[in-house]
Write a protein that holds these residues in place. Structure first.
Motif, PDB file in Angstrom:
ATOM      1  N   VAL A 100    -100.961  70.405  44.501  1.00  0.00           N
ATOM      2  CA  VAL A 100    -100.865  69.189  45.562  1.00  0.00           C
ATOM      3  C   VAL A 100    -102.605  69.607  45.824  1.00  0.00           C
ATOM      4  N   LEU A 101    -103.565  67.662  45.335  1.00  0.00           N
ATOM      5  CA  LEU A 101    -104.750  67.901  45.664  1.00  0.00           C
ATOM      6  C   LEU A 101    -105.045  67.146  46.785  1.00  0.00           C
ATOM      7  N   THR A 102    -104.936  68.142  48.577  1.00  0.00           N
ATOM      8  CA  THR A 102    -105.362  67.072  49.602  1.00  0.00           C
ATOM      9  C   THR A 102    -107.052  67.095  49.768  1.00  0.00           C
ATOM     10  N   ILE A 103    -107.287  67.172  48.833  1.00  0.00           N
ATOM     11  CA  ILE A 103    -109.085  66.163  49.096  1.00  0.00           C
ATOM     12  C   ILE A 103    -110.084  67.096  49.924  1.00  0.00           C
ATOM     13  N   SER A 104    -109.085  66.661  51.172  1.00  0.00           N
ATOM     14  CA  SER A 104    -110.371  67.589  52.111  1.00  0.00           C
ATOM     15  C   SER A 104    -109.838  69.142  51.939  1.00  0.00           C
ATOM     16  N   GLY A 105    -109.449  69.508  51.655  1.00  0.00           N
ATOM     17  CA  GLY A 105    -108.896  71.316  51.306  1.00  0.00           C
ATOM     18  C   GLY A 105    -108.652  71.550  49.896  1.00  0.00           C
ATOM     19  N   ASP A 106    -108.164  73.235  50.026  1.00  0.00           N
ATOM     20  CA  ASP A 106    -108.129  73.890  48.455  1.00  0.00           C
ATOM     21  C   ASP A 106    -107.070  72.857  47.778  1.00  0.00           C
ATOM     22  N   PRO A 107    -106.837  72.935  46.649  1.00  0.00           N
ATOM     23  CA  PRO A 107    -105.274  72.950  45.578  1.00  0.00           C
ATOM     24  C   PRO A 107    -104.193  73.654  46.146  1.00  0.00           C
ATOM     25  N   ILE A 108    -103.114  73.519  46.601  1.00  0.00           N
ATOM     26  CA  ILE A 108    -101.979  73.759  46.949  1.00  0.00           C
ATOM     27  C   ILE A 108    -100.951  73.879  45.733  1.00  0.00           C
ATOM     28  N   GLU A 109    -101.034  75.674  45.386  1.00  0.00           N
ATOM     29  CA  GLU A 109    -100.336  75.604  43.849  1.00  0.00           C
ATOM     30  C   GLU A 109     -98.740  75.523  44.386  1.00  0.00           C
ATOM     31  N   VAL A 142     -94.966  67.584  49.848  1.00  0.00           N
ATOM     32  CA  VAL A 142     -95.524  66.911  50.265  1.00  0.00           C
ATOM     33  C   VAL A 142     -94.063  66.122  50.924  1.00  0.00           C
ATOM     34  N   ALA A 143     -93.729  66.432  52.598  1.00  0.00           N
ATOM     35  CA  ALA A 143     -92.534  66.629  53.585  1.00  0.00           C
ATOM     36  C   ALA A 143     -92.318  64.851  53.809  1.00  0.00           C
ATOM     37  N   ILE A 152     -96.533  60.651  55.834  1.00  0.00           N
ATOM     38  CA  ILE A 152     -96.238  61.809  55.495  1.00  0.00           C
ATOM     39  C   ILE A 152     -95.726  62.757  56.740  1.00  0.00           C
ATOM     40  N   ALA A 153     -94.978  64.396  56.543  1.00  0.00           N
ATOM     41  CA  ALA A 153     -94.785  64.955  58.115  1.00  0.00           C
ATOM     42  C   ALA A 153     -95.546  66.600  57.636  1.00  0.00           C
ATOM     43  N   SER A 154     -95.502  66.476  56.105  1.00  0.00           N
ATOM     44  CA  SER A 154     -96.475  67.779  56.289  1.00  0.00           C
ATOM     45  C   SER A 154     -96.665  67.914  54.687  1.00  0.00           C
ATOM     46  N   VAL A 155     -97.736  69.170  54.981  1.00  0.00           N
ATOM     47  CA  VAL A 155     -98.481  68.511  52.879  1.00  0.00           C
ATOM     48  C   VAL A 155     -98.696  70.392  53.398  1.00  0.00           C
ATOM     49  N   ASP A 156     -97.720  71.257  52.639  1.00  0.00           N
ATOM     50  CA  ASP A 156     -97.393  72.869  52.127  1.00  0.00           C
ATOM     51  C   ASP A 156     -97.342  73.388  51.201  1.00  0.00           C
ATOM     52  N   THR A 157     -96.874  74.512  51.371  1.00  0.00           N
ATOM     53  CA  THR A 157     -96.724  75.016  49.874  1.00  0.00           C
ATOM     54  C   THR A 157     -95.068  75.165  49.476  1.00  0.00           C
TER      55      THR A 157
END
Length: 131
Positions: free
Chosen positions: A10-19, A23-24, A30-35
């Motif tokens: 998941v590429l958040t653009i403002s942070g590091d990629p999440i391997e 996305v919730a 969008i409620a949340s982006v996380d592992t």
């Protein structure tokens, strides 16, 4: 009801990629982006879809589009080597179109853009209202 979308990245653009992230989505927001692990903990009852080795990222932005030209695909190929001839032919085609045709062609361009991942358009065509 919350649903979860997972992918290898998941590429958040403002942070590091999440391997192995996701996305919730709650309704249309969008409620949340996380592992994956954290999202499954936060939303244990949520339905989910896994896109495997794909990468999810925000929609693309096209800051300079001419939506009505999308439907002219192929009509200008014979003059693409000569900008003046290309512009004259483009202008002749546009001037022969009704307002309704321009709107229809611009809508087709927007639909094609959305299908390609473009979520924001800056249409600068001569018929900007249609765009």
């Amino acid at each position: 009801m919350v649903r979860l979308l997972f992918a290898k990245y998941v590429l958040t653009i403002s942070g590091d990629p999440i391997e192995d992230g996701g996305v919730a989505i709650n309704g249309t927001a969008i409620a949340s982006v996380d592992t994956r692990e954290n999202l499954l903990t936060m939303y244990p009852e949520a339905a989910f879809e896994d896109f495997g080795g794909a990468a999810m990222l925000p929609g693309f932005v096209n800051c300079h589009s001419h939506l009505e030209v999308t439907s002219m695909r192929g009509a200008l190929d014979d003059v693409e080597h000569d900008f003046t001839a290309w512009l004259l032919k483009l202008t002749a085609i546009r001037s022969s179109l009704s307002d309704g045709e321009i709107r229809e062609w611009a809508l087709n361009g927007a639909i094609e853009a959305a299908a390609s991942g473009v979520t924001c358009l800056g249409d600068i065509g001569r018929f900007g209202e249609a765009g």
